[in-house]
Design a protein around this motif. Structure first.
Motif, PDB file in Angstrom:
ATOM      1  N   ALA A  32       0.837  -1.202   0.000  1.00  0.00           N
ATOM      2  CA  ALA A  32       0.000   0.000   0.000  1.00  0.00           C
ATOM      3  C   ALA A  32       0.871   1.251   0.000  1.00  0.00           C
ATOM      4  N   ILE A  37      -0.865   4.669  -1.070  1.00  0.00           N
ATOM      5  CA  ILE A  37      -2.111   4.618  -0.308  1.00  0.00           C
ATOM      6  C   ILE A  37      -1.778   4.893   1.153  1.00  0.00           C
ATOM      7  N   TYR A  51      -6.977  -3.227   1.799  1.00  0.00           N
ATOM      8  CA  TYR A  51      -7.060  -1.859   1.304  1.00  0.00           C
ATOM      9  C   TYR A  51      -7.953  -1.891   0.071  1.00  0.00           C
ATOM     10  N   VAL A  53      -8.631  -0.461  -3.587  1.00  0.00           N
ATOM     11  CA  VAL A  53      -7.762   0.081  -4.639  1.00  0.00           C
ATOM     12  C   VAL A  53      -8.620   0.403  -5.865  1.00  0.00           C
TER      13      VAL A  53
END
Length: 93
Positions: A32, A37, A51, A53
């Protein structure tokens, strides 16, 4: 150790989104970070640590070494990855 990214099929805010998951949380957070991110975007969910995306970033994740997995052709692997992501959920966090 592996980082995985599923199909970008989840609609939200006029985009399609994929889930970034990994064998371990350190791997997940490292990928990430490589994608830019922020850590605050980490989804520590009972349904599985991941996460989100956006679809355009999915190809970049793959280029950085994430393994693409599809709910259509990799069903058993995807089930195992999700089960592992559920184990990574931290209720105390």
């Amino acid at each position: 150790m592996t980082v995985y990214i599923d199909d970008a099929v989840h609609p939200w805010r006029d985009q399609r989104w994929a889930h970034l998951m990994a064998d371990t949380l350190p791997e997940l957070h490292a990928m990430a970070a490589q994608l830019g991110i922020p850590r605050r975007a980490f989804q520590n969910r009972r349904s599985g640590a991941h996460y989100d995306v956006p679809a355009p970033m999915r190809e970049r994740a793959i280029a950085l070494g994430a393994r693409a997995i599809s709910r259509h052709t990799d069903r058993e692997l995807l089930k195992a990855v999700i089960a592992n992501a559920r184990l990574q959920y931290d209720a105390t966090a």
